[in-house]
Motif scaffolding. Structure first.
Motif, PDB file in Angstrom:
ATOM      1  N   UNK A  82       0.841  -1.198   0.000  1.00 13.17           N
ATOM      2  CA  UNK A  82       0.000   0.000   0.000  1.00 13.17           C
ATOM      3  C   UNK A  82       0.877   1.249   0.000  1.00 13.17           C
ATOM      4  N   UNK A  83       0.682   2.083  -1.018  1.00 11.63           N
ATOM      5  CA  UNK A  83       1.445   3.326  -1.140  1.00 11.63           C
ATOM      6  C   UNK A  83       0.550   4.358  -1.801  1.00 11.63           C
ATOM      7  N   UNK A  84       0.595   5.604  -1.313  1.00  9.61           N
ATOM      8  CA  UNK A  84      -0.216   6.648  -1.927  1.00  9.61           C
ATOM      9  C   UNK A  84      -1.681   6.257  -1.995  1.00  9.61           C
ATOM     10  N   UNK A  85      -2.220   6.278  -3.222  1.00  9.85           N
ATOM     11  CA  UNK A  85      -3.631   5.921  -3.405  1.00  9.85           C
ATOM     12  C   UNK A  85      -3.786   4.492  -3.911  1.00  9.85           C
ATOM     13  N   UNK A  86      -2.684   3.740  -3.945  1.00  5.96           N
ATOM     14  CA  UNK A  86      -2.721   2.407  -4.557  1.00  5.96           C
ATOM     15  C   UNK A  86      -2.470   1.313  -3.537  1.00  5.96           C
ATOM     16  N   UNK A  87      -2.935   0.117  -3.883  1.00  2.67           N
ATOM     17  CA  UNK A  87      -2.597  -1.096  -3.160  1.00  2.67           C
ATOM     18  C   UNK A  87      -2.272  -2.146  -4.217  1.00  2.67           C
ATOM     19  N   UNK A  88      -1.004  -2.525  -4.277  1.00  2.95           N
ATOM     20  CA  UNK A  88      -0.550  -3.417  -5.343  1.00  2.95           C
ATOM     21  C   UNK A  88      -0.490  -4.855  -4.847  1.00  2.95           C
ATOM     22  N   UNK A  89      -1.174  -5.736  -5.552  1.00  2.00           N
ATOM     23  CA  UNK A  89      -1.114  -7.157  -5.234  1.00  2.00           C
ATOM     24  C   UNK A  89      -0.636  -7.982  -6.428  1.00  2.00           C
ATOM     25  N   UNK A  90      -0.597  -7.365  -7.616  1.00  2.00           N
ATOM     26  CA  UNK A  90      -0.120  -8.048  -8.812  1.00  2.00           C
ATOM     27  C   UNK A  90       0.283  -7.015  -9.841  1.00  2.00           C
ATOM     28  N   UNK A  91       1.201  -7.411 -10.724  1.00  2.00           N
ATOM     29  CA  UNK A  91       1.581  -6.537 -11.841  1.00  2.00           C
ATOM     30  C   UNK A  91       2.213  -7.378 -12.936  1.00  2.00           C
ATOM     31  N   UNK A  92       2.233  -6.853 -14.160  1.00  2.00           N
ATOM     32  CA  UNK A  92       2.989  -7.516 -15.219  1.00  2.00           C
ATOM     33  C   UNK A  92       4.424  -7.009 -15.204  1.00  2.00           C
ATOM     34  N   UNK A  93       5.382  -7.927 -15.309  1.00  2.00           N
ATOM     35  CA  UNK A  93       6.784  -7.539 -15.431  1.00  2.00           C
ATOM     36  C   UNK A  93       7.140  -7.644 -16.908  1.00  2.00           C
ATOM     37  N   UNK A  94       7.488  -6.517 -17.497  1.00  2.00           N
ATOM     38  CA  UNK A  94       7.710  -6.433 -18.943  1.00  2.00           C
ATOM     39  C   UNK A  94       9.190  -6.532 -19.277  1.00  2.00           C
ATOM     40  N   UNK A  95       9.530  -7.421 -20.194  1.00  2.00           N
ATOM     41  CA  UNK A  95      10.901  -7.568 -20.694  1.00  2.00           C
ATOM     42  C   UNK A  95      10.979  -6.987 -22.100  1.00  2.00           C
ATOM     43  N   UNK A  96      11.983  -6.144 -22.333  1.00  2.00           N
ATOM     44  CA  UNK A  96      12.188  -5.499 -23.628  1.00  2.00           C
ATOM     45  C   UNK A  96      13.531  -5.947 -24.185  1.00  2.00           C
ATOM     46  N   UNK A  97      13.506  -6.566 -25.344  1.00  2.00           N
ATOM     47  CA  UNK A  97      14.732  -6.989 -26.028  1.00  2.00           C
ATOM     48  C   UNK A  97      14.982  -6.066 -27.210  1.00  2.00           C
ATOM     49  N   UNK A  98      16.182  -5.510 -27.278  1.00  2.00           N
ATOM     50  CA  UNK A  98      16.589  -4.664 -28.407  1.00  2.00           C
ATOM     51  C   UNK A  98      17.598  -5.443 -29.245  1.00  2.00           C
ATOM     52  N   UNK A  99      17.253  -5.710 -30.482  1.00  2.00           N
ATOM     53  CA  UNK A  99      18.151  -6.426 -31.392  1.00  2.00           C
ATOM     54  C   UNK A  99      18.947  -5.399 -32.199  1.00  2.00           C
ATOM     55  N   UNK A 100      20.238  -5.313 -31.898  1.00  2.00           N
ATOM     56  CA  UNK A 100      21.098  -4.283 -32.457  1.00  2.00           C
ATOM     57  C   UNK A 100      22.139  -4.886 -33.399  1.00  2.00           C
ATOM     58  N   UNK A 101      22.691  -4.008 -34.232  1.00  2.00           N
ATOM     59  CA  UNK A 101      23.918  -4.310 -34.972  1.00  2.00           C
ATOM     60  C   UNK A 101      24.908  -3.221 -34.589  1.00  2.00           C
ATOM     61  N   UNK A 102      25.943  -3.600 -33.856  1.00  2.00           N
ATOM     62  CA  UNK A 102      26.918  -2.647 -33.323  1.00  2.00           C
ATOM     63  C   UNK A 102      28.232  -2.813 -34.070  1.00  2.00           C
ATOM     64  N   UNK A 103      28.595  -1.790 -34.826  1.00  2.00           N
ATOM     65  CA  UNK A 103      29.820  -1.847 -35.642  1.00  2.00           C
ATOM     66  C   UNK A 103      29.882  -3.143 -36.449  1.00  2.00           C
ATOM     67  N   UNK A 104      28.728  -3.507 -37.033  1.00  2.00           N
ATOM     68  CA  UNK A 104      28.653  -4.686 -37.892  1.00  2.00           C
ATOM     69  C   UNK A 104      28.397  -5.990 -37.177  1.00  2.00           C
ATOM     70  N   UNK A 105      28.313  -5.970 -35.838  1.00  2.33           N
ATOM     71  CA  UNK A 105      28.133  -7.198 -35.067  1.00  2.33           C
ATOM     72  C   UNK A 105      26.744  -7.229 -34.447  1.00  2.33           C
ATOM     73  N   UNK A 106      26.013  -8.338 -34.636  1.00  5.39           N
ATOM     74  CA  UNK A 106      24.680  -8.474 -34.060  1.00  5.39           C
ATOM     75  C   UNK A 106      24.778  -8.758 -32.561  1.00  5.39           C
ATOM     76  N   UNK A 107      23.973  -8.060 -31.784  1.00  8.95           N
ATOM     77  CA  UNK A 107      23.954  -8.249 -30.337  1.00  8.95           C
ATOM     78  C   UNK A 107      22.572  -7.863 -29.819  1.00  8.95           C
TER      79      UNK A 107
END
Length: 481
Positions: A22-47
């Motif tokens: 319980x914080x402020x005006x909210x009471x949290x009992x569940x949430x989604x945890x979001x994962x973000x994957x960034x597919x990059x090419x760095x100086x010609x190399x995929x990472x």
């Protein structure tokens, strides 16, 4: 170093708390945890780079009239829009700072058109920024602290804020990242304080009393609701429990949770609390006051008059009102002493904030404050990336509560749990029931393995074990929380 962005991927892990937070005006009992994957090419190399964030109710926006499903849809919208801008800004090879400038500017413009608040809009910037930084650190084979000191990212603080012209990131961050950080324990509005408040038999400390004894805590963040008739008896009990269990002393911060709409009212509230003799130990050890004013009022001009005569309390900082790059300079002009860092508010922005506080140190009465606060972060990604930044900023005590409201890393696969235990031997340990949980000893966290990892995490996490975001949305995942 230049890079392009090929694509982004989003995955969701629904999580439930051990008990409501319980914080402020909210009471949290569940949430989604979001994962973000960034597919990059760095100086010609995929990472690939990875970032994650729990998406909590009623923090980025505090509209009491909207259901969590609406708030969550807005959070997802700003994140997806930031990914669109980020990919377009890196269709051709670009440097990190040039890319970040485009991302921040375009997201800010979009948010104004869509009438989205800056704090919410910059959640999108920060998540995408972190995923890209993780990929760049992996490509370089260096931890974030070393990457920032080398200036390979080309971050120009003067281009972020004109008054920072001539300052370098290497001059702002610590010469070496902290190896240990004090965990400042959150005492939520509904948290059990002693056995008289009940028990929870799940193998982890539940009451404040149990938690202090289990972890050797010495730093605390205490939330108030702004009503003396409720806060006074609770604060008396909190003070009694802490003083009884911390014979060597303690430190505390007070979180106003935006409960007030004018500073004079908060000052009266504070005076009422401070006059209570039973609370003397608390106020003798109070380090700071975190944002008592609602974000709609916190940066109004009339705040300056009250802050200029504020002598009876410790420094006051903004938290939720630190939404855009313009906010901390204004807050300092009004008389606040600083702000909080949370990774969800941005890495480059956090560096610029630290630089501004250093620049203005001679004129900040009482000295600058850069605190470390929490949004129920958990590992193996979000928490560790947050600790990585706190360590390089030199923040000695950081609010941590994800390990308390969630059951360690028990929600993750056995393979992930074992990888964390073998990689972060000082930060995590195996609970008797088998799952990893934070290893807090004498109230501190060992972050040495976090500092040596590319950007905190240090393990290869297979995100395909989680549900793709679009699939989760289509099957009604938001309604299941």
């Amino acid at each position: 170093m230049t890079f392009t962005i090929a694509s982004f991927q989003f995955h969701v892990l629904p999580m439930r708390t051990r008990f409501p937070f319980k914080y402020g005006i909210a009471s949290m009992s569940a949430l989604p945890h979001l994962f973000v994957t960034a597919n990059l090419v760095v100086d010609g190399k995929a990472v690939s780079g990875l970032a994650s964030e729990g998406l909590p109710p009623k923090w980025f926006t505090k509209n009491p009239d909207t259901p969590f499903e609406i708030d969550l849809a807005e959070m997802i919208s700003v994140i997806q829009n930031a990914s669109r801008i980020a990919r377009l800004a890196a269709e051709k090879p670009t440097s990190f700072f040039e890319w970040w400038q485009n991302l921040y500017a375009e997201q800010s413009s979009w948010a104004k058109i869509k009438e989205q608040p800056a704090l919410l809009a910059n959640l999108g910037v920060s998540l995408i920024e972190r995923a890209v930084l993780d990929g760049l650190c992996k490509a370089l084979g260096q931890p974030l602290h070393a990457v920032l000191r080398s200036d390979v990212l080309g971050i120009d603080l003067g281009a972020v804020r004109e008054e920072l012209r001539g300052m370098r990131v290497a001059d702002v961050i610590a010469p070496a990242p902290l190896s240990r950080i004090h965990a400042r324990h959150t005492v939520g509005l509904g948290d059990a304080l002693s056995a008289a408040d009940g028990t929870l038999d799940d193998g982890l400390p539940y009451t404040l009393e149990e938690t202090i004894r289990a972890y050797g805590l010495r730093y605390f963040k205490i939330k108030v609701c702004g009503k003396p008739e409720q806060d006074l008896p609770r604060l008396r009990e909190i003070t009694r429990v802490i003083t009884a269990n911390c014979p060597s002393g303690f430190h505390a911060t007070l979180d106003g949770n935006e409960q007030f709409y004018d500073l004079a009212s908060f000052r009266d509230f504070y005076a009422t609390l401070r006059a209570d003799a039973a609370l003397a130990p608390l106020f003798q050890n109070l380090l700071l006051i975190e944002q008592p004013l609602h974000r709609s009022q916190a940066l109004n001009e009339d705040v300056a008059a009250t802050l200029s005569t504020w002598t009876e309390g410790p420094g006051m900082i903004i938290d939720e009102s630190d939404a855009s790059l313009a906010d901390l300079p204004l807050a300092l002009d009004l008389g606040y002493r600083g702000t909080s860092h949370k990774n969800c508010k941005g890495i480059v922005k956090g560096l610029a904030n630290a630089a501004l506080l250093k620049k203005r140190t001679p004129v900040i009465r009482g000295g600058p404050i850069l605190s470390g606060e929490d949004l129920a972060n958990v590992g193996p990604v979000a928490l560790l990336q947050d600790l990585s930044v706190m360590a390089l900023l030199g923040v000695t005590h950081v609010e941590r509560n994800g390990h308390h409201y969630f059951r360690g890393l028990s929600m993750h696969s056995q393979a992930t749990q074992e990888a964390v235990l073998s990689t972060h031997t000082g930060l995590y340990h195996r609970h008797p029931q088998g799952f990893p949980t934070l290893k807090i000893q004498n109230g501190t966290l060992d972050v040495s393995t976090v500092n040596s990892a590319p950007f905190g995490c240090g393990i290869t996490l297979d995100v395909t074990q989680f549900e793709p975001l679009n699939d989760w949305i289509k099957r009604g995942g938001m309604g299941e929380l």
